[in-house]
Write a protein that holds these residues in place. Sequence first.
Motif, PDB file in Angstrom:
ATOM      1  N   ALA A   7      30.976  42.406  43.876  1.00 22.19           N
ATOM      2  CA  ALA A   7      30.596  41.299  44.661  1.00 22.19           C
ATOM      3  C   ALA A   7      29.155  40.909  44.093  1.00 22.19           C
ATOM      4  O   ALA A   7      28.822  40.087  44.053  1.00 22.19           O
ATOM      5  CB  ALA A   7      30.814  41.534  45.965  1.00 22.19           C
ATOM      6  N   ARG A  22      33.935  34.457  47.120  1.00 20.11           N
ATOM      7  CA  ARG A  22      33.288  33.989  45.757  1.00 20.11           C
ATOM      8  C   ARG A  22      32.256  33.094  46.079  1.00 20.11           C
ATOM      9  O   ARG A  22      31.162  33.113  45.719  1.00 20.11           O
ATOM     10  CB  ARG A  22      34.043  33.744  44.728  1.00 20.11           C
ATOM     11  CG  ARG A  22      35.281  34.951  44.163  1.00 20.11           C
ATOM     12  CD  ARG A  22      36.046  34.434  43.112  1.00 20.11           C
ATOM     13  NE  ARG A  22      35.392  34.202  41.872  1.00 20.11           N
ATOM     14  CZ  ARG A  22      35.564  34.796  40.803  1.00 20.11           C
ATOM     15  NH1 ARG A  22      37.148  35.376  41.034  1.00 20.11           N
ATOM     16  NH2 ARG A  22      35.230  34.611  39.790  1.00 20.11           N
ATOM     17  N   MET A  37      28.496  39.525  40.729  1.00 21.92           N
ATOM     18  CA  MET A  37      28.851  38.192  40.312  1.00 21.92           C
ATOM     19  C   MET A  37      27.784  37.186  39.866  1.00 21.92           C
ATOM     20  O   MET A  37      26.726  37.425  40.449  1.00 21.92           O
ATOM     21  CB  MET A  37      29.701  37.597  41.470  1.00 21.92           C
ATOM     22  CG  MET A  37      30.985  37.740  41.716  1.00 21.92           C
ATOM     23  SD  MET A  37      31.685  36.962  43.101  1.00 21.92           S
ATOM     24  CE  MET A  37      33.207  37.762  42.885  1.00 21.92           C
ATOM     25  N   ALA A  55      30.562  32.061  40.229  1.00 24.91           N
ATOM     26  CA  ALA A  55      31.141  32.215  41.572  1.00 24.91           C
ATOM     27  C   ALA A  55      31.216  30.922  42.382  1.00 24.91           C
ATOM     28  O   ALA A  55      32.312  30.558  43.123  1.00 24.91           O
ATOM     29  CB  ALA A  55      30.156  33.201  42.474  1.00 24.91           C
TER      30      ALA A  55
END
Lengths: 398, 406
Positions: A387, A297, A390, A395
């Motif tokens: 992903a 992240r 995000m 993140a």
Amino acid sequence: MSDYLTISSRNLSRRKTRTFLTLLGILIAIGALVALVSLSNGLMHSVEEVFEQMGRDKIMVMPTLAGFVPIGEQFSSYEHDAIKRVPGVIDAAAMTFKIGLAEFGGETAFVYVSGVSTDSSMRVLEDMQNLVVEDGRNLISQDRFRAVVGCRYAQGRVFSREVKVRDTITVEGHRFKVAGILECIGSEQDDTTIMIPLDVSKEVLNVDKYFSVVAQASPAFEIDEVANEVEKRIRDIRGQKEGDQDFSVQTSDQLLETFNQTVGMISVLLVALSLVSIIVAGVVIMNTLYTNVLERRREIGVMKSIGAKNYHIALLFLTEALIISLAGGLLGLGLGFGVSKIVQVVANSYLGADILIVRLDLYLFSFAMLFSIGLGMFASFYPAMKAAKMHPVDAMRE
Amino acid sequence: MEVLLLAAKHLRRLSFRSWVTIIGIVISVAAIVALTSLGDGLRTAVTGQFEQLGANRIIVSPGRSFELGGPLGASFSTTSLGERDLDEIRRVTGVELATGVMTKPGTIEFAGKEINTFVAGAEIDSDTIRLAMQTDDIKAEKGRFLREGDQRSVYIGSRIAYDMFEREIRLGDKLVIESRRFNVVGIQAESSIPFNNRMIRIPIDEFKDIFGIRDSEYNMIIVSVADGYDIDLVSDRITRALRRFRRVKEGQEDFEVQTTQQIISSYETLLTVVQMVVVGIVSISLVVGGIGISNTMFTSVLERTREIGVMKSIGARNGHIMSIFLMESGFLGLVGGIIGLAVGALLAFSVEFTAGLAGFGMIKVSISAGLILFALAFSFGVGVLSGVIPALRAARLNPAETLRYE
């Protein structure tokens, strides 16, 4: 693009164990698929080969069967002659068939005994059954109490003593001199059959009708029409109406089609069964990538804050999946092909003939690779999207 | 117990990833359970059909004819069983009744149409009929079975009666068998053995007459064993008696003696092999699923490095750490197994239901306690096994290092 590759492969190699395990999962699943598909393809191919050698010009005439047992009338020599006279038929051979008592070297056994035409029409049978004499010679028209035996006699698999050319085998109380031994055909029934001249078989086996007649059609005629004519001729002799007949007439192509349908059905079933593993492998890939996304992240946040677009991030994860599934697919191909080669060697040595030949063709190669890559892409779609979407601040806060 | 609770607690925390891992196991266990239970059901259906033939029967047939299509394969055999073989069998201790059956393909004609089918000659003395009536498979749907003193009477299979001719055959109709007229006295209820439905039965004397048979040539001899005798012993005795009578040495018999149990078990073996291949292929997915568990466990070891360090520094032994992780991975497997079992059963029952609608009502799914236990134990086992290496790695972590880990 090369950037994606470097970053992805660095990420993968940083998590060696996880990458390795994921790879192993795909490898096994694709391996199973490749092994099963290549084996059933090999089988289908060899069946086609057999039919190719038999020739496309054969017409088989048989009584209606219930399983293996004829419930229709077998064929008289009058009917056999009538088939020979059908326009377009070059020649027609006849066969009788029984289970008879054979004796050799003080042992007895019940074996398949077949009487075969030994005149010019014998060639039709040779073609059709793909008979090759390995030792000695084939039956000829002057032969009376001579026999040609299947390869399992020579291997000592029917009687404990091996049968050789010029030995004497007793069939149903009559002594036959072995004129020749056939090469292995690969089916137990064929390889344990004793062939004797047709006329002699009528006395010895106490039969007066033929179990089947095989005709060869002239290339100048349409084979289906010749087959129809044969069918009509016998119907007329027997006084039967169309649809009420108690025999069947089939061309080589029709038989091949029946075989291919059966093998095709089995291979569809096998692929369906191995799909279960593929799906599970997909779940494993998805899980791995999802974990990767969670763990990175921060990294994603950093990349986004220095200007990476959503699709950059998504591509990064898709590339990872691509690398894993490419490698898994290639290794799986190797594994699956290796397994089916082993099966080939074992099966052929058991049958004593090169029946099964497994080959890796372009079709199977691309099928497996596409499957593997498709699987990887499909499984990584959700994690990659996750992903990509995000929020950089969220993140990085983690 | 404490360990189990701890494991369960972690599972709740790791939810999403654990669930994805579990899904892998669920899919493979469901496939295995569905295919196994359907296979078991199919096998029960097939053996059930044979059991209707009577479990205390012995069938004697000419040499090797059985492999070529059962009793009908005798038409390929050069040997046959005759009246004197039958007498010989009747004299064997433990044999209650023995009756010979002759079967030949023949043509029958009705309402202007001719077809080919099997004609059987049956003895019609009262004893034989009693033997025949003991099996479910020959019950009359309409009319009655052949009986002593019948002449020109025929008992027909259900397909012959209803499907083969344009007009349904009714009791009292005349049927022409090999150009002689017979009177239909009974129609057999639909049999689960297909060729019985295409069979017509006539008294044996008339059978011989029609086909011009002078001496009896039986395709098979059916023997029933008297109460209190062991069927395998009686079967051995018959073999020995026939060997003596026909003067053949052991291992060179020109006849076969089989008990119904043997016939059933040979079919059962075949079906079991097919089932094993199918389940074997599907089981590969369990290996893949196990790899998924390993993967998840490795990740979870990595994530909990710190926690492991803390546990170790307050006195946890390597063994403790190990069993926590093993339990956890076993638990993942077990949960997958339980859900997979339910999904698999659901799948199997819906196949059964669909098959029932399509007219294959004989397939009854059977989910045995054995299968349930096996599925659960197996999935737990796969879980534990997949956890071994990650757990070992966790257990061997150095506490000082782990606390430093971020």
